[in-house]
Motif scaffolding. Structure first.
Motif, short mmCIF file in Angstrom:
data_model
loop_
_atom_site.label_atom_id
_atom_site.label_comp_id
_atom_site.label_asym_id
_atom_site.label_seq_id
_atom_site.Cartn_x
_atom_site.Cartn_y
_atom_site.Cartn_z
N ASN A 188 0.84 -1.19 0.00
CA ASN A 188 0.00 0.00 0.00
C ASN A 188 0.87 1.24 0.00
O ASN A 188 1.91 1.26 0.66
N LEU A 189 0.45 2.23 -0.72
CA LEU A 189 1.20 3.48 -0.78
C LEU A 189 0.20 4.62 -0.87
O LEU A 189 -0.74 4.56 -1.66
N VAL A 190 0.39 5.63 -0.04
CA VAL A 190 -0.50 6.78 -0.07
C VAL A 190 -0.08 7.70 -1.22
O VAL A 190 1.09 8.07 -1.34
N PHE A 191 -1.03 8.03 -2.07
CA PHE A 191 -0.83 9.01 -3.13
C PHE A 191 -1.61 10.23 -2.69
O PHE A 191 -2.84 10.18 -2.61
N ALA A 192 -0.92 11.30 -2.36
CA ALA A 192 -1.54 12.48 -1.77
C ALA A 192 -2.34 13.27 -2.80
O ALA A 192 -1.96 14.35 -3.23
N THR A 193 -3.46 12.69 -3.20
CA THR A 193 -4.37 13.34 -4.13
C THR A 193 -5.77 12.76 -3.96
O THR A 193 -5.92 11.66 -3.44
N ASN A 194 -6.76 13.50 -4.40
CA ASN A 194 -8.12 12.97 -4.52
C ASN A 194 -8.57 13.04 -5.98
O ASN A 194 -9.73 12.81 -6.28
N ASN A 195 -7.63 13.37 -6.87
CA ASN A 195 -7.94 13.45 -8.29
C ASN A 195 -8.06 12.02 -8.85
O ASN A 195 -7.07 11.32 -8.99
N LEU A 196 -9.30 11.61 -9.09
CA LEU A 196 -9.55 10.23 -9.53
C LEU A 196 -8.88 9.92 -10.86
O LEU A 196 -8.45 8.79 -11.09
N HIS A 197 -8.77 10.92 -11.76
CA HIS A 197 -8.07 10.71 -13.03
C HIS A 197 -6.61 10.34 -12.79
O HIS A 197 -6.08 9.42 -13.39
N LEU A 233 -6.16 10.49 -0.47
CA LEU A 233 -6.33 11.30 0.74
C LEU A 233 -7.62 10.91 1.46
O LEU A 233 -7.65 10.82 2.69
N ILE A 234 -8.69 10.69 0.71
CA ILE A 234 -9.96 10.29 1.32
C ILE A 234 -9.79 8.95 2.05
O ILE A 234 -10.29 8.76 3.15
N ASP A 235 -9.05 8.02 1.44
CA ASP A 235 -8.85 6.70 2.04
C ASP A 235 -8.18 6.79 3.42
O ASP A 235 -8.42 5.95 4.28
N ILE A 236 -7.33 7.80 3.62
CA ILE A 236 -6.64 7.92 4.91
C ILE A 236 -7.33 8.93 5.83
O ILE A 236 -6.84 9.22 6.92
N GLY A 237 -8.46 9.47 5.39
CA GLY A 237 -9.23 10.40 6.21
C GLY A 237 -8.74 11.83 6.18
O GLY A 237 -9.06 12.62 7.06
N CYS A 238 -7.99 12.19 5.15
CA CYS A 238 -7.51 13.56 5.01
C CYS A 238 -8.52 14.34 4.17
O CYS A 238 -8.66 14.10 2.98
N THR A 239 -9.21 15.26 4.83
CA THR A 239 -10.21 16.06 4.13
C THR A 239 -9.76 17.50 3.93
O THR A 239 -10.46 18.29 3.33
N GLU A 240 -8.58 17.83 4.46
CA GLU A 240 -8.06 19.19 4.34
C GLU A 240 -7.64 19.47 2.89
O GLU A 240 -7.25 18.57 2.16
N ASP A 241 -7.70 20.73 2.53
CA ASP A 241 -7.20 21.16 1.24
C ASP A 241 -5.73 21.55 1.47
O ASP A 241 -5.44 22.58 2.06
N ILE A 242 -4.83 20.67 1.08
CA ILE A 242 -3.41 20.88 1.36
C ILE A 242 -2.91 22.07 0.54
O ILE A 242 -3.08 22.09 -0.68
N HIS A 244 1.11 15.20 9.46
CA HIS A 244 -0.21 15.09 10.08
C HIS A 244 -0.76 13.66 10.21
O HIS A 244 -1.66 13.42 11.01
N PHE A 245 -0.24 12.73 9.39
CA PHE A 245 -0.77 11.37 9.42
C PHE A 245 0.30 10.31 9.72
O PHE A 245 -0.03 9.16 9.95
N GLY A 246 1.57 10.71 9.67
CA GLY A 246 2.66 9.79 9.98
C GLY A 246 2.81 8.65 8.99
O GLY A 246 3.32 7.59 9.33
#
Length: 191
Positions: A3-12, A30-39, A60-62
């Motif tokens: 698993n790897l976090v990709f810091a985006t909510n852009n589905l494309h 970002l949604i998957d890890i509960g990040c709702t902030e606009d970075i 913020h999420f470690g």
């Protein structure tokens, strides 16, 4: 590391990168890890903006993660829209952004441009950058319905079709994001 976090909510972007990685990793958005902030993306370079996003997730999420920033740079427009590609017209409406770019470029003879992606990877306390660039030209009108962003007005070097006229598979095999993600993928495979 599956698993790897990709810091985006852009589905494309997520879909495009997941396709390029060919299942090597399961991407978490970002949604998957509960990040709702606009970075905030307040840097004036792609490297800076990608770094701000990846740093935010670690702080913020470690979580180890990667983030990208990419855009279109048009030679005759002093590399505009650059880091402002997504909000070039003052909004995130890509139709307005494309209209503004085509209006500014007008009938200029030099239509050279390139797409550039920079990926910032934060992994086990270390920071790495990967870059992908594809050169091409800007068309006078939109062509094609695939892709997103500036794809309908960008013809990659050595091709006769815009990104928006290509299938996702065709585009993914040559795009700036493909080049950068491949570098990221190779790096992660060898760790």
């Amino acid at each position: 590391m599956n698993n790897l976090v990709f810091a985006t909510n852009n589905l494309h972007k997520i879909e495009e990168v997941q396709t390029i990685l060919k299942g090597q990793f399961t991407l978490k958005s970002l949604i998957d890890i509960g990040c709702t902030e606009d970075i905030p993306e307040t840097a004036d370079t792609f490297e800076g903006n990608a770094g701000l996003k990846s740093e935010y997730i670690v702080k913020h999420f470690g979580l180890d993660c990667f983030a990208d920033d990419s855009g279109l740079e048009v030679t005759a427009l002093n590399n505009e829209p650059g880091v402002y590609s997504a909000r070039y017209s003052g909004s995130r409406d890509m139709e307005q952004n494309i209209n503004l770019l085509l209006a500014k470029l007008g009938n200029h003879q030099n239509r050279a441009a390139h797409f550039r992606t920079v990926i910032s990877l934060r992994l086990k306390g270390e920071h790495y950058l990967f870059e992908g660039v594809i050169n091409g030209t800007i068309t006078h009108t939109r062509m094609g319905i695939e892709g997103f962003g500036y794809d309908p007005i960008f013809i990659p070097e050595g091709h006769k079709k815009t990104f928006a006229e290509m299938s996702q598979k065709e585009k993914n095999s040559i795009s700036h994001r493909f080049i950068a993600v491949n570098k990221l993928s190779s790096f992660l495979k060898n760790r």
